[in-house]
Scaffold this motif. Structure first.
Motif, PDB file in Angstrom:
ATOM      1  N   GLU B  63       0.826  -1.211   0.000  1.00 55.20           N
ATOM      2  CA  GLU B  63       0.000   0.000   0.000  1.00 55.20           C
ATOM      3  C   GLU B  63       0.847   1.243   0.000  1.00 55.20           C
ATOM      4  OE1 GLU B  63      -0.938  -2.910   2.960  1.00 55.20           O
ATOM      5  OE2 GLU B  63      -1.120  -0.931   3.845  1.00 55.20           O
ATOM      6  N   GLY B  64       0.217   2.360  -0.245  1.00 58.06           N
ATOM      7  CA  GLY B  64       0.926   3.644  -0.169  1.00 58.06           C
ATOM      8  C   GLY B  64       0.710   4.440  -1.424  1.00 58.06           C
ATOM      9  N   GLU B  65       0.505   5.754  -1.276  1.00 55.22           N
ATOM     10  CA  GLU B  65       0.385   6.581  -2.478  1.00 55.22           C
ATOM     11  C   GLU B  65       1.726   7.249  -2.724  1.00 55.22           C
ATOM     12  OE1 GLU B  65      -2.526   7.523   0.737  1.00 55.22           O
ATOM     13  OE2 GLU B  65      -1.103   8.990  -0.014  1.00 55.22           O
ATOM     14  N   PRO B  66       1.949   7.698  -3.920  1.00 59.13           N
ATOM     15  CA  PRO B  66       3.214   8.394  -4.209  1.00 59.13           C
ATOM     16  C   PRO B  66       3.319   9.648  -3.350  1.00 59.13           C
ATOM     17  CG  PRO B  66       1.815   8.270  -6.167  1.00 59.13           C
ATOM     18  CD  PRO B  66       1.124   7.521  -5.112  1.00 59.13           C
ATOM     19  N   THR B  67       4.534   9.914  -2.866  1.00 57.68           N
ATOM     20  CA  THR B  67       4.705  11.034  -1.940  1.00 57.68           C
ATOM     21  C   THR B  67       4.864  12.335  -2.697  1.00 57.68           C
ATOM     22  OG1 THR B  67       7.019  10.442  -1.915  1.00 57.68           O
ATOM     23  CG2 THR B  67       5.680   9.750  -0.046  1.00 57.68           C
ATOM     24  N   GLN B  68       4.571  13.401  -2.002  1.00 55.61           N
ATOM     25  CA  GLN B  68       4.698  14.726  -2.594  1.00 55.61           C
ATOM     26  C   GLN B  68       6.151  15.141  -2.634  1.00 55.61           C
ATOM     27  OE1 GLN B  68       1.828  16.189  -3.685  1.00 55.61           O
ATOM     28  NE2 GLN B  68       0.975  14.243  -3.054  1.00 55.61           N
ATOM     29  N   HIS B  69       6.407  16.191  -3.372  1.00 54.67           N
ATOM     30  CA  HIS B  69       7.796  16.643  -3.514  1.00 54.67           C
ATOM     31  C   HIS B  69       8.150  17.787  -2.596  1.00 54.67           C
ATOM     32  CE1 HIS B  69       9.213  14.588  -7.291  1.00 54.67           C
ATOM     33  NE2 HIS B  69       7.981  14.206  -7.200  1.00 54.67           N
ATOM     34  N   ASN B  70       7.217  18.157  -1.730  1.00 57.27           N
ATOM     35  CA  ASN B  70       7.504  19.380  -0.967  1.00 57.27           C
ATOM     36  C   ASN B  70       7.822  19.095   0.493  1.00 57.27           C
ATOM     37  OD1 ASN B  70       5.055  18.445  -0.262  1.00 57.27           O
ATOM     38  ND2 ASN B  70       3.882  20.283  -0.740  1.00 57.27           N
ATOM     39  N   GLN B  71       8.507  17.986   0.768  1.00 54.61           N
ATOM     40  CA  GLN B  71       8.870  17.672   2.143  1.00 54.61           C
ATOM     41  C   GLN B  71       9.975  18.604   2.606  1.00 54.61           C
ATOM     42  OE1 GLN B  71       7.324  15.064   3.694  1.00 54.61           O
ATOM     43  NE2 GLN B  71       6.135  14.665   1.853  1.00 54.61           N
ATOM     44  N   PRO B  72       9.882  19.081   3.853  1.00 52.79           N
ATOM     45  CA  PRO B  72      10.930  19.979   4.347  1.00 52.79           C
ATOM     46  C   PRO B  72      12.235  19.271   4.667  1.00 52.79           C
ATOM     47  CG  PRO B  72       9.319  19.571   6.049  1.00 52.79           C
ATOM     48  CD  PRO B  72       8.789  18.902   4.821  1.00 52.79           C
ATOM     49  N   GLY B  73      12.168  17.985   4.948  1.00 53.62           N
ATOM     50  CA  GLY B  73      13.393  17.256   5.293  1.00 53.62           C
ATOM     51  C   GLY B  73      13.220  15.815   4.889  1.00 53.62           C
ATOM     52  N   VAL B  74      14.238  15.021   5.137  1.00 51.87           N
ATOM     53  CA  VAL B  74      14.159  13.610   4.759  1.00 51.87           C
ATOM     54  C   VAL B  74      13.615  12.815   5.939  1.00 51.87           C
ATOM     55  CG1 VAL B  74      15.446  11.617   3.970  1.00 51.87           C
ATOM     56  CG2 VAL B  74      16.111  13.881   3.237  1.00 51.87           C
ATOM     57  N   THR B  75      12.508  12.102   5.717  1.00 51.71           N
ATOM     58  CA  THR B  75      12.006  11.225   6.774  1.00 51.71           C
ATOM     59  C   THR B  75      12.004   9.800   6.242  1.00 51.71           C
ATOM     60  OG1 THR B  75       9.782  11.668   6.007  1.00 51.71           O
ATOM     61  CG2 THR B  75      10.537  12.892   7.924  1.00 51.71           C
ATOM     62  N   LEU B  76      12.024   8.853   7.182  1.00 54.84           N
ATOM     63  CA  LEU B  76      12.024   7.465   6.747  1.00 54.84           C
ATOM     64  C   LEU B  76      10.723   6.821   7.173  1.00 54.84           C
ATOM     65  CD1 LEU B  76      15.285   8.138   7.387  1.00 54.84           C
ATOM     66  CD2 LEU B  76      15.352   5.859   6.463  1.00 54.84           C
ATOM     67  N   LYS B  77      10.087   6.183   6.210  1.00 54.69           N
ATOM     68  CA  LYS B  77       8.814   5.531   6.492  1.00 54.69           C
ATOM     69  C   LYS B  77       9.022   4.040   6.343  1.00 54.69           C
ATOM     70  CE  LYS B  77       5.567   6.439   3.683  1.00 54.69           C
ATOM     71  NZ  LYS B  77       4.324   6.596   2.962  1.00 54.69           N
ATOM     72  N   SER B  78       8.621   3.294   7.375  1.00 52.14           N
ATOM     73  CA  SER B  78       8.859   1.860   7.276  1.00 52.14           C
ATOM     74  C   SER B  78       7.564   1.086   7.403  1.00 52.14           C
ATOM     75  CB  SER B  78       9.872   1.425   8.341  1.00 52.14           C
ATOM     76  OG  SER B  78       9.264   0.695   9.346  1.00 52.14           O
ATOM     77  N   ASN B  79       7.425   0.059   6.586  1.00 50.35           N
ATOM     78  CA  ASN B  79       6.232  -0.781   6.598  1.00 50.35           C
ATOM     79  C   ASN B  79       6.638  -2.239   6.660  1.00 50.35           C
ATOM     80  OD1 ASN B  79       4.159   1.231   6.192  1.00 50.35           O
ATOM     81  ND2 ASN B  79       5.066   1.518   4.182  1.00 50.35           N
ATOM     82  N   THR B  80       5.898  -3.009   7.447  1.00 51.44           N
ATOM     83  CA  THR B  80       6.223  -4.421   7.584  1.00 51.44           C
ATOM     84  C   THR B  80       5.118  -5.256   6.989  1.00 51.44           C
ATOM     85  OG1 THR B  80       7.304  -3.881   9.646  1.00 51.44           O
ATOM     86  CG2 THR B  80       6.947  -6.186   9.197  1.00 51.44           C
ATOM     87  N   TYR B  81       5.494  -6.274   6.221  1.00 51.50           N
ATOM     88  CA  TYR B  81       4.513  -7.142   5.585  1.00 51.50           C
ATOM     89  C   TYR B  81       4.858  -8.590   5.869  1.00 51.50           C
ATOM     90  CZ  TYR B  81       3.972  -2.822   2.989  1.00 51.50           C
ATOM     91  OH  TYR B  81       3.800  -1.513   2.654  1.00 51.50           O
ATOM     92  N   GLU B  82       3.825  -9.429   5.924  1.00 46.77           N
ATOM     93  CA  GLU B  82       4.057 -10.860   6.114  1.00 46.77           C
ATOM     94  C   GLU B  82       3.821 -11.543   4.790  1.00 46.77           C
ATOM     95  OE1 GLU B  82       4.020 -11.485  10.620  1.00 46.77           O
ATOM     96  OE2 GLU B  82       3.936 -13.032   9.083  1.00 46.77           O
ATOM     97  N   LEU B  83       4.858 -12.146   4.239  1.00 46.91           N
ATOM     98  CA  LEU B  83       4.707 -12.860   2.980  1.00 46.91           C
ATOM     99  C   LEU B  83       4.886 -14.337   3.241  1.00 46.91           C
ATOM    100  CD1 LEU B  83       6.984 -10.660   0.719  1.00 46.91           C
ATOM    101  CD2 LEU B  83       4.549 -10.496   0.977  1.00 46.91           C
ATOM    102  N   GLN B  84       4.232 -15.144   2.432  1.00 47.87           N
ATOM    103  CA  GLN B  84       4.427 -16.581   2.591  1.00 47.87           C
ATOM    104  C   GLN B  84       4.558 -17.239   1.235  1.00 47.87           C
ATOM    105  OE1 GLN B  84       2.178 -18.515   5.466  1.00 47.87           O
ATOM    106  NE2 GLN B  84       2.969 -20.516   4.903  1.00 47.87           N
ATOM    107  N   GLU B  85       5.554 -18.085   1.107  1.00 50.85           N
ATOM    108  CA  GLU B  85       5.706 -18.840  -0.127  1.00 50.85           C
ATOM    109  C   GLU B  85       6.030 -20.269   0.260  1.00 50.85           C
ATOM    110  OE1 GLU B  85       8.923 -17.920  -3.056  1.00 50.85           O
ATOM    111  OE2 GLU B  85       7.181 -17.183  -4.154  1.00 50.85           O
ATOM    112  N   SER B  86       5.255 -21.218  -0.200  1.00 53.68           N
ATOM    113  CA  SER B  86       5.264 -22.617   0.252  1.00 53.68           C
ATOM    114  C   SER B  86       5.285 -22.621   1.772  1.00 53.68           C
ATOM    115  CB  SER B  86       6.372 -23.440  -0.384  1.00 53.68           C
ATOM    116  OG  SER B  86       7.623 -22.846  -0.232  1.00 53.68           O
TER     117      SER B  86
END
Lengths: 338, 435
Positions: B63-86
């Protein structure tokens, strides 16, 4: 969110193994390739296992070790001693071997305790053994808290202690109870009935039941400990094992011809006891438990439970000693865990 | 008495099947039950296709929409997902740099990234140093791989890229990739790659090298090492090519197929990142980057392995010493604060006293003013009274004279008598009144 593996391409998966032909695989990402990567790394690194054998002399400890690992790993086989002298005090002798099977390399260390239970006065005979076990934990802790640590800390901690119960057929002796009570708190204990070929099946069952009762009533938790069962599946498997301990074992490193096959066994005038025959003795169960199914689990319990308990104790004991000396009241320290 | 016979283990041959060849399986099974963790950090300017590439790599729509270009500084956004394969469960954490490269002044852009990476190391270190710790169930958030997205200019690395990569190379495994590489032609791409590699080397930036010590993967890894940085194209849209649906980007002049090795290096990236070296990336993070961080941090805190007399310090003793030092400092600070507090109170008290004094003075002044005014008024009143009295006397005197004059005249009319009487009565009244 789950990533479905497209079934149409399963056969391609098997053909190519890890690497996939790019145009064919569709929704297969390849996360499960990590299992193969892990396996490769494990094979390259090799494994370590440290087993301690404790019991009176003459119970067949060395023979059992040789039988378990199908090679001359015991102390007696290594040192050419013409006569066996019972030492005046308990000694702790450890010998390491590099063994390899199907590409899997293992460093096996067998720790022998000659002199245990052999004196007239056996008071505190468990002390040197406990000290040895704690020394190994200490050595590991010291390595772990170094600033410049080794890439892989050498693991000399005792993973498993096989305790040999003499086949009296009645009940546990006070020495057995005392030893197991103390040591089950610091190491995984696997009790076995030694030289079980002197007991008939009924005597054996009675003896085992008696032993289990006594272990329970003394609050002795032997491996596999009930409290460390992880889930229902684990519990089921381990319950079956708990109903069988202590294993009644017979050891032998000599092969005899039985029914056209060469088998490890003990030949007597009244028959040949086949070591690996589960109708004769429970050696195979012991071997399966220790080596084929639960070895990783034994090591995990040693490192994540016994070692951690030692570490907590050790890091806490100097705190209280020093604070009392400095007169700093206890409540000041509660905010900081270090 | 402990004796260690046989320094260094001896190799012993086995005479039969023991069964410990199942150890790797036991180990793998345990890990499968436990689940795996993998954390990727994507660093790159806004709009380089980081999110799309992640979606393409892991075949899902995060998920997530494209971010805007007018951020005042650099921030870090973290997302965790659970994936399963076999039967493999993966806890994948993706960290994105939001606003990287958008500011006018980019001098501090790298700082928030370095802080984030350090914070993850710190969290792990804190857990490791705890007395009661649960390392085996700890959710590892340390960054295992950093994908650095290079803009497809075709010329060379931007100075922001060089500075950032230089700051990150000792903290994380950096894998540089050329983003949106369908904007560069093949010949330009080759030149671009060479330029980038030479710039990285000349600036001493250590990027992650795929390991070549294990024979089974040495060959493929060393080939891939020569293809770095990977030129990738990401797409989650599917286009029909022939009779198959493939991930691609469709242009009027042709279609770029993501998984076609002739079109871009996406497949190589996926191979290397996930299918061949995921475990090695995790191991390098733990044994190299984390150990370096730990060493620096502990040395900073004042721990040493040996003291000047070459006797090993025990960690507890150092802990104790540190703790006492810390306590002492705390107490000192407490004292200082108390002193300062007392001082401030005194000052305030003095101020208040001053103010009180002033008020008193003002009050006195006003009172005096008031009394002066009152006195003046009374004087005026007295003067007025005197005037009135004088006037009365004069009037009485005048009337008396008038009376005498009239008596001498004899023809005082009754009217005048009456008037006189009237005046007298009025005067009487006035006299009474005035009295």
């Amino acid at each position: 969110m789950s990533v479905p593996s497209c079934q149409l391409f399963d056969q391609t998966k098997e053909e190519c193994g890890v690497m996939q032909s790019p145009l064919v695989d569709f929704s297969y990402v390849g996360i499960d390739a990590i299992l193969e990567q892990m396996r490769r790394k494990a094979m390259k690194q090799g494994f370590e296992l440290n087993i301690m054998v404790v019991g009176q002399s003459g119970l067949g400890k060395s023979t059992l070790m040789n039988t378990l690992f199908k090679s001359k790993v015991s102390r007696k086989s290594v040192l050419a001693t013409s006569q066996e002298k019972i030492p005046k005090t308990i000694e702790i002798k450890s010998i390491s071997h590099d063994i390899e099977e199907k590409g899997v390399r293992m460093k096996l260390t067998v720790i022998d305790t000659p002199g245990f239970g052999d004196q007239i006065n056996n008071e505190n005979c468990w002390q040197p053994i406990m000290k040895f076990i704690n020394d190994q934990y200490e050595a590991y802790l010291q390595e772990e808290i170094n600033i410049n640590r080794k890439k892989r800390i050498p693991d000399s901690r005792v993973h498993c202690c096989i305790y040999f119960i003499p086949p009296t057929g009645h009940c546990l002796r006070p020495l057995d109870v005392e030893f197991m009570k103390r040591l089950s708190k610091v190491v995984n204990i696997v009790p076995v009935i030694a030289k079980a070929d002197t007991l008939t099946l009924e005597e054996r069952d009675f003896f085992k039941k008696k032993i289990r009762e006594e272990l329970r009533s003394n609050g002795i938790d032997v491996y596999p400990q009930k409290e460390f069962d992880e889930d229902a599946e684990d519990r089921m498997i381990n319950e079956k094992i708990r109903e069988m301990i202590p294993f009644a074992v017979v050891g032998s490193d000599q092969e005899y011809q039985v029914n056209g096959r060469r088998l490890l066994g003990r030949k007597t005038k009244w028959g040949t006891i086949e070591v690996e025959n589960i109708a004769h003795c429970e050696f195979a169960y012991l071997r399966d438990l220790l080596i084929r199914t639960h070895m990783q689990n034994i090591k995990d319990i040693t490192s994540s439970i016994h070692y951690e308990m030692y570490r907590v104790r050790r890091l806490n004991e100097s705190n209280t000693a020093v604070t009392q000396a400095n007169g700093i009241p206890e409540h000041h320290l509660s905010a900081h865990e270090m | 008495m402990v004796e260690d016979e046989g320094e260094g283990a001896r190799a012993v041959p086995l005479s039969g099947h023991v069964g410990f060849d199942s150890m790797p399986d036991q180990l793998v099974n345990k890990s499968v039950n436990h689940g795996f963790c993998f954390n990727i950090l994507c660093v790159g300017e806004t709009g380089l296709g980081k999110s799309t590439l992640m979606d393409t790599l892991f075949n899902t729509k995060f998920e997530g929409e494209p971010t805007q270009h007018n951020q005042p500084g650099v921030t870090l956004k973290s997302n965790t997902y659970e994936l399963q394969e076999s039967n493999v469960r993966l806890k994948l954490t993706m960290v994105n740099t939001v606003g990287f490269g958008d500011q006018i002044n980019k001098e501090d852009s790298y700082k928030s990234i370095v802080e984030f990476i350090d914070a993850q190391f710190e969290a792990y270190l804190q857990e490791e140093l705890k007395i009661k710790r649960t390392l085996h169930s700890y959710h590892d958030t340390r960054i295992h791989a950093c994908l650095y997205f290079i803009a497809p200019t075709g010329h060379s690395l931007k100075s922001l890229d060089l500075v950032t990569m230089k700051k990150l190379d000792s903290k994380v495994n950096i894998i540089p990739i050329i983003a949106k590489s369908d904007a560069i032609s093949k010949s330009e791409l080759a030149k671009f790659k060479i330029k980038i590699t030479s710039e990285l080397v000349s600036n001493g930036v250590q990027i992650y090298q795929f390991p070549t010590d294990d024979e089974s993967v040495a060959e493929i890894n060393s080939t891939m090492n020569s293809h770095l940085p990977f030129a990738v194209v990401g797409s989650t849209e599917e286009v029909k090519i022939g009779n198959k649906m493939v991930k691609a980007r469709q242009y009027p002049w042709g279609t770029v197929q993501v998984e076609n090795e002739n079109h871009c290096d996406f497949v190589k990236l996926r191979e290397m990142l996930i299918r061949v070296n995921m475990e090695d990336l995790r191991e390098q993070t733990h044994t190299r980057h984390y150990e370096l961080y730990r060493r620096c941090k502990l040395e900073e805190m004042g721990f040493k392995d040996t003291d000047p007399d070459s006797k090993p310090f025990s960690l507890q003793e150092t802990y104790e010493a540190k703790r006492n030092e810390f306590m002492g400092e705390l107490q000192k600070k407490e004292e200082e604060m108390r002193q300062m507090f007392v001082q401030r109170v005194k000052e305030k008290e003095a101020e208040l006293k001053e103010a009180e004094k002033e008020l008193h003075e003002k009050f006195d002044r006003l009172k005096k003013l008031h009394q002066d005014e009152k006195k003046k008024l009374e004087e005026k009143k007295k003067a007025l009274d005197d005037e009135v009295n004088t006037f009365k006397q004069k009037k009485t005197a005048a009337e008396l004279l008038l009376n005498q004059a009239q008596q001498a005249g004899g023809s005082t009319t009754l009217k005048r008598d009456k008037e006189r009487k009237k005046d007298q009565s009025v005067e009487g009244k006035r006299g009474h009144r005035l009295d």
